[in-house]
Design a protein around this motif. Structure first.
Motif, PDB file in Angstrom:
ATOM      1  N   LEU A  76      59.125   6.454  28.258  1.00  0.00           N
ATOM      2  CA  LEU A  76      60.185   7.358  27.748  1.00  0.00           C
ATOM      3  C   LEU A  76      59.664   8.731  27.319  1.00  0.00           C
ATOM      4  CD1 LEU A  76      63.220   7.297  27.323  1.00  0.00           C
ATOM      5  CD2 LEU A  76      62.789   6.495  25.147  1.00  0.00           C
ATOM      6  N   LYS A  77      58.432   8.638  26.783  1.00  0.00           N
ATOM      7  CA  LYS A  77      57.864  10.006  26.006  1.00  0.00           C
ATOM      8  C   LYS A  77      57.325  10.706  27.129  1.00  0.00           C
ATOM      9  CE  LYS A  77      56.001   7.696  22.001  1.00  0.00           C
ATOM     10  NZ  LYS A  77      54.815   7.217  21.130  1.00  0.00           N
ATOM     11  N   SER A  78      56.975  10.106  28.236  1.00  0.00           N
ATOM     12  CA  SER A  78      56.192  10.986  29.574  1.00  0.00           C
ATOM     13  C   SER A  78      57.614  11.439  30.263  1.00  0.00           C
ATOM     14  CB  SER A  78      55.582  10.241  30.475  1.00  0.00           C
ATOM     15  OG  SER A  78      54.147  10.020  29.538  1.00  0.00           O
ATOM     16  N   PRO A 137      55.613  15.514  29.725  1.00  0.00           N
ATOM     17  CA  PRO A 137      54.777  14.959  30.576  1.00  0.00           C
ATOM     18  C   PRO A 137      53.329  14.918  30.041  1.00  0.00           C
ATOM     19  CG  PRO A 137      56.010  16.486  32.062  1.00  0.00           C
ATOM     20  CD  PRO A 137      56.467  16.731  30.487  1.00  0.00           C
ATOM     21  N   GLY A 138      52.855  13.702  30.059  1.00  0.00           N
ATOM     22  CA  GLY A 138      51.520  13.499  29.313  1.00  0.00           C
ATOM     23  C   GLY A 138      51.573  12.974  28.027  1.00  0.00           C
ATOM     24  N   TRP A 139      52.798  12.916  27.442  1.00  0.00           N
ATOM     25  CA  TRP A 139      52.993  12.627  25.901  1.00  0.00           C
ATOM     26  C   TRP A 139      52.376  10.924  26.053  1.00  0.00           C
ATOM     27  CZ3 TRP A 139      58.117  12.651  22.849  1.00  0.00           C
ATOM     28  CH2 TRP A 139      57.928  12.252  21.700  1.00  0.00           C
ATOM     29  N   GLY A 140      53.246  10.366  27.078  1.00  0.00           N
ATOM     30  CA  GLY A 140      53.028   8.804  26.971  1.00  0.00           C
ATOM     31  C   GLY A 140      51.311   8.319  27.049  1.00  0.00           C
ATOM     32  N   LEU A 180      52.991  15.501  40.631  1.00  0.00           N
ATOM     33  CA  LEU A 180      52.397  15.300  39.121  1.00  0.00           C
ATOM     34  C   LEU A 180      53.178  14.736  38.143  1.00  0.00           C
ATOM     35  CD1 LEU A 180      49.600  15.633  37.573  1.00  0.00           C
ATOM     36  CD2 LEU A 180      50.555  17.932  37.004  1.00  0.00           C
ATOM     37  N   TYR A 181      54.437  14.787  38.227  1.00  0.00           N
ATOM     38  CA  TYR A 181      55.473  14.183  37.359  1.00  0.00           C
ATOM     39  C   TYR A 181      55.614  12.830  37.378  1.00  0.00           C
ATOM     40  CZ  TYR A 181      59.689  13.657  34.502  1.00  0.00           C
ATOM     41  OH  TYR A 181      60.577  13.053  33.620  1.00  0.00           O
ATOM     42  N   VAL A 182      55.934  12.493  38.711  1.00  0.00           N
ATOM     43  CA  VAL A 182      55.924  10.932  39.125  1.00  0.00           C
ATOM     44  C   VAL A 182      54.443  10.125  38.673  1.00  0.00           C
ATOM     45  CG1 VAL A 182      56.040   9.344  40.910  1.00  0.00           C
ATOM     46  CG2 VAL A 182      57.662  11.398  40.934  1.00  0.00           C
ATOM     47  N   TYR A 183      53.460  10.935  39.140  1.00  0.00           N
ATOM     48  CA  TYR A 183      52.202  10.112  38.830  1.00  0.00           C
ATOM     49  C   TYR A 183      51.970  10.238  37.073  1.00  0.00           C
ATOM     50  CZ  TYR A 183      47.153   9.980  38.010  1.00  0.00           C
ATOM     51  OH  TYR A 183      45.947   9.717  37.678  1.00  0.00           O
ATOM     52  N   ASN A 184      52.480  11.230  36.565  1.00  0.00           N
ATOM     53  CA  ASN A 184      52.522  11.086  35.038  1.00  0.00           C
ATOM     54  C   ASN A 184      53.257   9.896  34.466  1.00  0.00           C
ATOM     55  OD1 ASN A 184      53.288  12.094  32.164  1.00  0.00           O
ATOM     56  ND2 ASN A 184      55.214  12.394  33.199  1.00  0.00           N
TER      57      ASN A 184
END
Length: 268
Positions: free
Chosen positions: A144-146, A150-153, A225-229
């Protein structure tokens, strides 16, 4: 006020490492796990006081012929516990420490140690990597954070490098997408001018196609990159914070079956 107290208690329980309540099982029959607690004005003093208790019980367990006063004096004057253990041949290996309480008067610290089961065995300490004093991580929470940042999780699971790289990557790709979009719009505006010449139109058209392709590439890269994140945030294993983790025995046995200074008396 009551709600705040309950929240603090819940956080304390969440951060509490499992070995405090359930000592791990020894990996072999040559040692046992011991948990002791000590207090002091500083964390180091509290740890030393806890380790003194471990050393004393270990000396009693293996029947070590060592002066307790000498050991206590060495620790109190500031000698490192590992050095003292090696000096007096006390087979002990500290693997974890945890600050249980902090007050105006000082600290209360718990330590987890591996100690020789008896004086008639060769201590073979196993690695122990569960010195966790951080909260248990939720994959759903990290996901949820990501979703929002992006990257927060990833960073919430202590993968800071990966999280920062993901965040910066998204900023670069989104910035590139915005920049190429506006550049393409400028070229499109030139193409739509009433008095534009054929040469200027063709040049603008060529530039527009290039900016448009760049825009598509940046948007695609940002999406991938978003999906990978999201995948990484949900699936990656958290990095747990270790407190003074030491996996090397404080005493390294010699080729002899028994370390010098240890007799054959087995205290059960």
């Amino acid at each position: 006020m009551l709600a705040l107290c309950l929240v603090n208690i819940a956080k304390a329980q969440e951060n509490r490492p499992g070995w405090l309540d359930n000592k791990p099982k020894a990996g072999n029959s040559t040692y046992v796990y011991v948990v002791e607690r000590g207090g002091g004005r500083t964390v180091n003093e509290a740890v030393n006081n806890a380790l003194l208790k471990v050393m004393r019980t270990t000396m009693m367990r293996i029947g070590a012929i060592v002066s307790w006063d000498e050991v206590n004096s060495a620790i109190q004057k500031g000698d490192d516990w590992g050095t003292v253990a090696m000096r007096y041949n006390i087979p002990i290996n500290k693997v974890c420490e945890y600050v249980e309480q902090k007050t105006e008067r000082g600290y209360r610290v718990a330590v987890l140690c591996q100690v020789a089961k008896s004086g008639a065995v060769y201590p073979e300490f196993d690695d122990f990597t569960a010195c966790r004093d951080t909260k248990s991580y939720s994959n759903g929470s990290a996901l949820l954070k990501s979703v929002f940042i992006p990257g927060w999780g990833q960073m919430s699971k202590r993968h800071y490098g990966s999280g920062i790289f993901t965040l910066l990557g998204e900023v670069v790709f989104i910035g590139g997408a915005a920049g190429t979009y506006f550049m393409a719009q400028n070229e499109l505006a030139t193409m739509r001018e009433h008095d534009v010449t054929l040469g200027a139109y063709n040049a603008a058209k060529s530039n527009y196609d290039q900016w448009r392709m760049g825009n598509i590439a940046c948007i695609s890269a940002a999406g991938v990159l978003y999906v990978y994140n999201l995948i990484r945030a949900y699936t990656m294993t958290p990095k747990y914070k270790e407190r003074s983790l030491s996996l090397s025995p404080a005493i390294i046995p010699t080729n002899d079956r028994l370390a010098s200074g240890v007799n054959l008396v087995m205290i059960k």
